[in-house]
Design a protein around this motif. Sequence first.
Motif, PDB file in Angstrom:
ATOM      1  N   THR A 158       0.806  -1.227   0.000  1.00 18.64           N
ATOM      2  CA  THR A 158       0.000   0.000   0.000  1.00 18.64           C
ATOM      3  C   THR A 158       0.837   1.274   0.000  1.00 18.64           C
ATOM      4  O   THR A 158       0.302   2.366   0.187  1.00 18.64           O
ATOM      5  N   GLY A 159       2.153   1.149  -0.193  1.00 14.25           N
ATOM      6  CA  GLY A 159       3.008   2.333  -0.197  1.00 14.25           C
ATOM      7  C   GLY A 159       4.414   1.988   0.244  1.00 14.25           C
ATOM      8  O   GLY A 159       4.884   0.861   0.063  1.00 14.25           O
ATOM      9  N   PHE A 160       5.076   2.971   0.841  1.00  7.69           N
ATOM     10  CA  PHE A 160       6.417   2.748   1.380  1.00  7.69           C
ATOM     11  C   PHE A 160       6.321   2.641   2.899  1.00  7.69           C
ATOM     12  O   PHE A 160       5.856   3.580   3.557  1.00  7.69           O
ATOM     13  N   VAL A 161       6.750   1.511   3.442  1.00 12.60           N
ATOM     14  CA  VAL A 161       6.668   1.323   4.885  1.00 12.60           C
ATOM     15  C   VAL A 161       7.955   1.830   5.527  1.00 12.60           C
ATOM     16  O   VAL A 161       9.061   1.576   5.037  1.00 12.60           O
ATOM     17  N   ILE A 162       7.805   2.576   6.603  1.00 11.03           N
ATOM     18  CA  ILE A 162       8.964   3.053   7.355  1.00 11.03           C
ATOM     19  C   ILE A 162       9.390   1.916   8.285  1.00 11.03           C
ATOM     20  O   ILE A 162       8.694   1.576   9.241  1.00 11.03           O
TER      21      ILE A 162
END
Length: 561
Positions: free
Chosen positions: A485-489
């Motif tokens: 769903t995106g870039f995970v930190i």
Amino acid sequence: LTGKATSLTDTLNGRFVDQVAAGPIQQTSGYDGVVAWTKDESGNVNRQEGGQDRQLAVNDAYRRANLWWRPDFGGASITSEGVSSDHGQDYDLVEVVPKDGLRFEAWFDRNTHLLVKVVEAQGAKTFTTTYGDYRRVDGAEVAFRQIVEDSSSAANTQEATIVAAAFEVLGPDNRFSPPASTVFDFTIHNSRGATSIPFQLIGNHIYAEVSVNGAKPDLFIFDSGGLNIVTPERAAALGLTVEGELAGGGVGEGTVKVGIAKAKSLSLGEAEIVDPVLSVLPLGDLSGIEGLPETGMVGYETFRRFVTRIDYGSNVLTLIDPKSFDPKDAGTPVHFDYAGRSIVISGQFENLAGRFRIDTGARDDLSLNRPFAEAHHLRESHPHGVEAVSGWGAGGPVKGYIFRAKSVSIGPVEVRNIVASESLNEKGAFGGGDLEGNIGGGVLKRFILTLDYPHQTLYLKPILGPIADVATYDRAGMWINLAPTGFVIASITTGGPAATAGLKAGDIIRSVDGAASGQIRLWDLRKRLRDDPPGTTIRLTVASDQGDRNVTLQLRDLIDP
């Protein structure tokens, strides 16, 4: 894996040759009293002189010849550690340091005085060998059962049962000498004796197309210190038979399950290897770390057969038949030694001499092994650094103290202005004292790098003109990976811009300056967070358990510029 081994030992001084056939693996290793050597399935023979291999062979020879029973202890330093207990049994424990070897512990039965256990550090791992089921062979006591435990994982425990043992006349000395390399399992299908392959450089990693068993090519990562690898999913699609279940590791502290398979062919451009042995392990986690599907790796086993030229300026990799290689104009020659499947050079970090692995599979400039960095108090002498996740591999995150350093030298070639990392991991490739450090793609991409494996020589030819993204370090203070769903930190640097902005590990970056994360490549965003100037403001939309929120991130230097 199960199989058979044959071991020949010179009981006078411990010289040995061991041959192992287990599943698709056939390997030979030996020690002739001077040189430790290995021979792999391809027929390549390496003199193991780059790491601890020779010292460990000295230790092995010392034990095989029982040199501790001689009046001078066989030249070793031996210290009694008194009586030690294990599982309710008392043992005589001694510390042994053979001449030219490494320290190990030897545990002896207090009644029979037979060797029961050896504990020995090898790099960042500790190996415990237990001996039992002693039987008399021609008047000598021989342990018919041996168990070797690897501290990295119980899955790597080795058990050996002797089925036959005998003493014989020694025979000629050359029985223990390294044989000549005889490699006939590769072909370059043209008259030039060389083939060139375009590659992509992503996060300082080399990616190029590779075909297994003539199937449609996949994008593989090229790692000079790694293995030839396919994923379990790819192995199944190719119909490969996978044997064994080992535990493999890398730069992180964790392990992954590894199997072994034999393919029919491995093709790279017009080069083909016949009947290659492949390691089979999951690389799915690396897909999120690198931002593109990870289906396999080309490692040392392939590089070793050829002279390999990597032109980082033109993004072209060339495999050359050693018989066709002309070193003229290749650049400055630097001798290297083998340490297992790695190549190791003598060099310097600033004014400190050391042994450094050359590693095309590492993204960083220079990673320093923890014992070396601590022994020289590098953190105190380079105070303007930061603790952070500095990389990620099959074994998980690599934690380091990152700082700006003056230089590293590869033989006579000095590279100035680098980003160095002192490993904070106690396990994994950077936790041991066998080498001083690891030189990665951040330094190597400044050159046309030629690896002449048969002659143990690498060549460095500087790339002319500007080189993008050199000597840079993250200005955001966070490590990000790709998520559905995106870039995970994945990690936040204490006191960095991301922490100041209120970002937390586990947050998902959904958009960057209004662009949806799905429209941005992971490596491009990482590059921007390194290369955009201090003071740059980046607008993020972030999702977490508490809902979506807008965050303004202002970049700044975390180490000396």
